[in-house]
Design a protein around this motif. Structure first.
Motif, PDB file in Angstrom:
ATOM      1  N   ALA A   7      56.001  33.830  51.135  1.00 28.32           N
ATOM      2  CA  ALA A   7      55.269  33.765  49.870  1.00 28.32           C
ATOM      3  C   ALA A   7      55.994  34.593  48.825  1.00 28.32           C
ATOM      4  O   ALA A   7      56.595  35.626  49.148  1.00 28.32           O
ATOM      5  CB  ALA A   7      53.841  34.265  50.059  1.00 28.32           C
ATOM      6  N   ILE A  11      48.827  37.809  47.723  1.00 26.68           N
ATOM      7  CA  ILE A  11      48.710  36.674  48.634  1.00 26.68           C
ATOM      8  C   ILE A  11      47.254  36.517  49.070  1.00 26.68           C
ATOM      9  O   ILE A  11      46.525  37.499  49.223  1.00 26.68           O
ATOM     10  CB  ILE A  11      49.621  36.820  49.877  1.00 26.68           C
ATOM     11  CG1 ILE A  11      49.287  38.088  50.666  1.00 26.68           C
ATOM     12  CG2 ILE A  11      51.082  36.767  49.471  1.00 26.68           C
ATOM     13  CD1 ILE A  11      50.033  38.193  52.004  1.00 26.68           C
ATOM     14  N   TRP A  24      56.738  37.910  50.921  1.00 22.62           N
ATOM     15  CA  TRP A  24      55.758  38.269  51.943  1.00 22.62           C
ATOM     16  C   TRP A  24      55.962  37.386  53.167  1.00 22.62           C
ATOM     17  O   TRP A  24      56.123  36.164  53.042  1.00 22.62           O
ATOM     18  CB  TRP A  24      54.336  38.025  51.450  1.00 22.62           C
ATOM     19  CG  TRP A  24      53.874  38.771  50.250  1.00 22.62           C
ATOM     20  CD1 TRP A  24      54.122  38.464  48.938  1.00 22.62           C
ATOM     21  CD2 TRP A  24      53.034  39.934  50.226  1.00 22.62           C
ATOM     22  NE1 TRP A  24      53.486  39.363  48.106  1.00 22.62           N
ATOM     23  CE2 TRP A  24      52.817  40.274  48.867  1.00 22.62           C
ATOM     24  CE3 TRP A  24      52.434  40.705  51.226  1.00 22.62           C
ATOM     25  CZ2 TRP A  24      52.027  41.351  48.492  1.00 22.62           C
ATOM     26  CZ3 TRP A  24      51.643  41.790  50.849  1.00 22.62           C
ATOM     27  CH2 TRP A  24      51.452  42.110  49.498  1.00 22.62           C
ATOM     28  N   THR A  41      54.538  35.447  45.599  1.00 22.83           N
ATOM     29  CA  THR A  41      53.612  35.884  44.561  1.00 22.83           C
ATOM     30  C   THR A  41      53.317  37.373  44.705  1.00 22.83           C
ATOM     31  O   THR A  41      53.477  37.954  45.772  1.00 22.83           O
ATOM     32  CB  THR A  41      52.302  35.091  44.648  1.00 22.83           C
ATOM     33  OG1 THR A  41      51.820  35.139  46.001  1.00 22.83           O
ATOM     34  CG2 THR A  41      52.533  33.638  44.259  1.00 22.83           C
ATOM     35  N   THR A  50      45.195  35.156  52.157  1.00 22.36           N
ATOM     36  CA  THR A  50      45.301  34.748  53.559  1.00 22.36           C
ATOM     37  C   THR A  50      43.954  34.207  54.026  1.00 22.36           C
ATOM     38  O   THR A  50      42.892  34.600  53.526  1.00 22.36           O
ATOM     39  CB  THR A  50      45.710  35.925  54.456  1.00 22.36           C
ATOM     40  OG1 THR A  50      44.688  36.942  54.399  1.00 22.36           O
ATOM     41  CG2 THR A  50      47.019  36.539  53.982  1.00 22.36           C
ATOM     42  N   VAL A  74      48.765  31.205  54.254  1.00 19.77           N
ATOM     43  CA  VAL A  74      49.107  32.181  53.223  1.00 19.77           C
ATOM     44  C   VAL A  74      49.321  31.387  51.945  1.00 19.77           C
ATOM     45  O   VAL A  74      50.206  30.521  51.885  1.00 19.77           O
ATOM     46  CB  VAL A  74      50.373  32.972  53.582  1.00 19.77           C
ATOM     47  CG1 VAL A  74      50.730  33.955  52.466  1.00 19.77           C
ATOM     48  CG2 VAL A  74      50.190  33.716  54.903  1.00 19.77           C
ATOM     49  N   ASN A  75      48.499  31.631  50.960  1.00 21.97           N
ATOM     50  CA  ASN A  75      48.522  30.841  49.723  1.00 21.97           C
ATOM     51  C   ASN A  75      48.431  29.348  50.031  1.00 21.97           C
ATOM     52  O   ASN A  75      49.075  28.512  49.391  1.00 21.97           O
ATOM     53  CB  ASN A  75      49.781  31.138  48.903  1.00 21.97           C
ATOM     54  CG  ASN A  75      49.810  32.559  48.374  1.00 21.97           C
ATOM     55  OD1 ASN A  75      48.799  33.258  48.400  1.00 21.97           O
ATOM     56  ND2 ASN A  75      50.960  33.005  47.901  1.00 21.97           N
TER      57      ASN A  75
END
Length: 473
Positions: free
Chosen positions: A239, A244, A211, A241, A246, A229-230
């Motif tokens: 990212a 995410i 991402w 995962t 945000t 983000v994370n």
């Protein structure tokens, strides 16, 4: 026509392929929902994928191609319409002929694609900033952000914005890429966690996720993202995962790219815009020397007071949660949810049980790459709010940037990019410092909706309205 049943060991549709070997079963759960269940064939588009179903080329029997019997008209004209932010003659340029005069700092929507395809399918507007050239007027800069038509892909989205999904391809993809108006992408607000889960769009087996989120004007000035983000605020962060989290400090339109790999080298890609919007009037300030100088954001309501740094001014001295002692602007309080996510959220809650209007949610006293912002969630109809910036302390030359939003839409960016840069050199508190008169915001409020007209306060020759030692409105 009989459909293939994907788990009964029978060639139900009579095409010679049984269960997971049939392209009809590409998205079936028991077939792992990926390309590896197709018979090997020719590499039609030379991308290294030799399977019969190819998400790039749509390589499959003709009878499986998705039709588009009534595509959306392009709306292309024989000539350009001047100064409307569109590519009317479809030559890949916006407003290349006719007048392009504008007020430096103004922001407007634009679309780089056939005008008839605007806001169809994946397509979404970008934004243009008016750039200072010489004199009072400027010209529109490039159309940035947004999503233009692109080649159709097997992703359950109308990429070329012709009104048809996955047309001229054979598609049963395990992904449903969202457009920017998708229900799962609505409701993002500043200072509030917003989760985007890739499982809402991809239903197959994922090897890995990637991402990325675009940066905004203040992010480029600050050198870090004004969002996380994370939990990460590094520009260019990727990212990995499935979902995410945000968290945005600033309003804006952020382009998000999601890639999900179904094997080590091949992936589906979805690109969409997340709109982060707060209600009413929102003004944001950032500056480049944020670790060594204190630059302050001020706002006054016309007709209430004659000087900044007084009770009529919303600023660090009276507009924060712990010191709110402000003249009545006629604005009602907001529910606590509007500010509980800020650093002072617990103070707003314990002291008022609500969010006051106006309020200064973030105050940066040379604390590094942090923006300042003033919110008026509930402005009154027909009111004019004046925005001003004060060089309070520090000796470094600094370059402030101000963004103005109305009901989440960015209407103006002053001081950015370089063509619009503002230089401040003299600090000195409220009485001896350099002030920048930025803009007036006129509100029109009706039915819970706020519209605004932003008027630059630049000098008649287009230069910034800078004064020293005068706190007068």
């Amino acid at each position: 026509m009989i459909d293939e049943i994907c788990n009964d060991g029978v060639d139900n549709d009579g095409d010679g392929n049984i269960d997971c070997l049939d392209l009809d079963c590409l998205g079936a759960a028991n077939c792992n929902s990926n390309n590896n269940n197709n018979d090997a064939g020719t590499d039609a588009d030379a991308d290294g994928n030799i399977w019969d179903f190819d998400a790039d080329a749509g390589d499959c029997p003709p009878e499986m191609l998705s039709p588009c019997p009534s595509p959306t008209p392009t709306g292309c004209l024989s000539s350009e319409i001047a100064n409307n932010g569109l590519d009317d003659n479809c030559n890949g340029q916006i407003d290349e002929t006719g007048g392009t005069a504008c007020s430096p700092g103004a922001v407007r929507p634009c679309f780089l694609g056939p005008p008839g395809r605007r806001n169809v399918g994946a397509c979404a507007d970008g934004q243009q900033v008016c750039l200072r050239t010489s004199g009072e007027f400027g010209s529109w800069g490039p159309c940035e952000g947004g999503i233009s038509p692109s080649a159709e892909r097997c992703d359950s989205l109308d990429n070329d914005c012709n009104g048809c999904v996955d047309d001229d391809l054979c598609c049963s993809p395990p992904i449903e890429c969202p457009d920017s108006n998708h229900p799962t992408l609505q409701g993002a607000q500043p200072f509030t966690d917003f989760v985007i889960d890739g499982a809402n769009y991809y239903h197959g087996t994922a090897v890995r996720w990637e991402w990325t989120v675009s940066s905004g004007p203040c992010d480029n000035v600050l050198g870090v993202n004004s969002y996380t983000v994370n939990g990460n605020d590094t520009i260019g962060y990727v990212a990995t995962t499935q979902a995410i989290t945000t968290r945005f400090n600033l309003s804006g339109e952020y382009t998000i790219t999601m890639r999900v790999y179904y094997n080590q080298t091949e992936y589906y890609e979805c690109i969409f815009i997340l709109r982060v919007a707060g209600p009413g009037v929102r003004v944001e300030l950032c500056w480049d020397t944020n670790s060594s100088t204190d630059i302050d954001l001020h706002m006054m309501k016309q007709g209430l007071g004659t000087n900044y740094c007084t009770t009529s001014d919303c600023y660090y001295g009276n507009c924060k949660a712990y010191n709110w002692n402000h003249a009545d602007w006629g604005s009602t309080d907001s529910p606590i949810d509007a500010c509980i996510g800020t650093d002072a959220g617990s103070t707003w809650q314990s002291t008022y049980g609500a969010c006051k209007n106006p309020r200064l949610d973030i105050d940066n006293i040379a604390d590094g790459p942090i923006p300042e912002n003033i919110n008026v969630d509930t402005p009154t109809n027909g009111s004019t709010y004046r925005v001003r910036v004060n060089f309070y302390s520090g000796s470094a030359v600094t370059h402030p940037v101000v963004n103005i939003y109305c009901d989440g839409a960015r209407l103006a960016t002053f001081g950015y990019p370089n063509a619009n840069q503002v230089t401040m050199t003299t600090s000195g508190g409220c009485t001896g410092a350099q002030y920048w008169r930025v803009a007036d915001i006129l509100t029109a409020v009706s039915g819970g909706t706020t519209n605004c007209t932003v008027t630059s306060l630049a000098n008649s020759d287009g230069t910034p309205n800078l004064t020293i030692g005068s706190s007068a409105y």
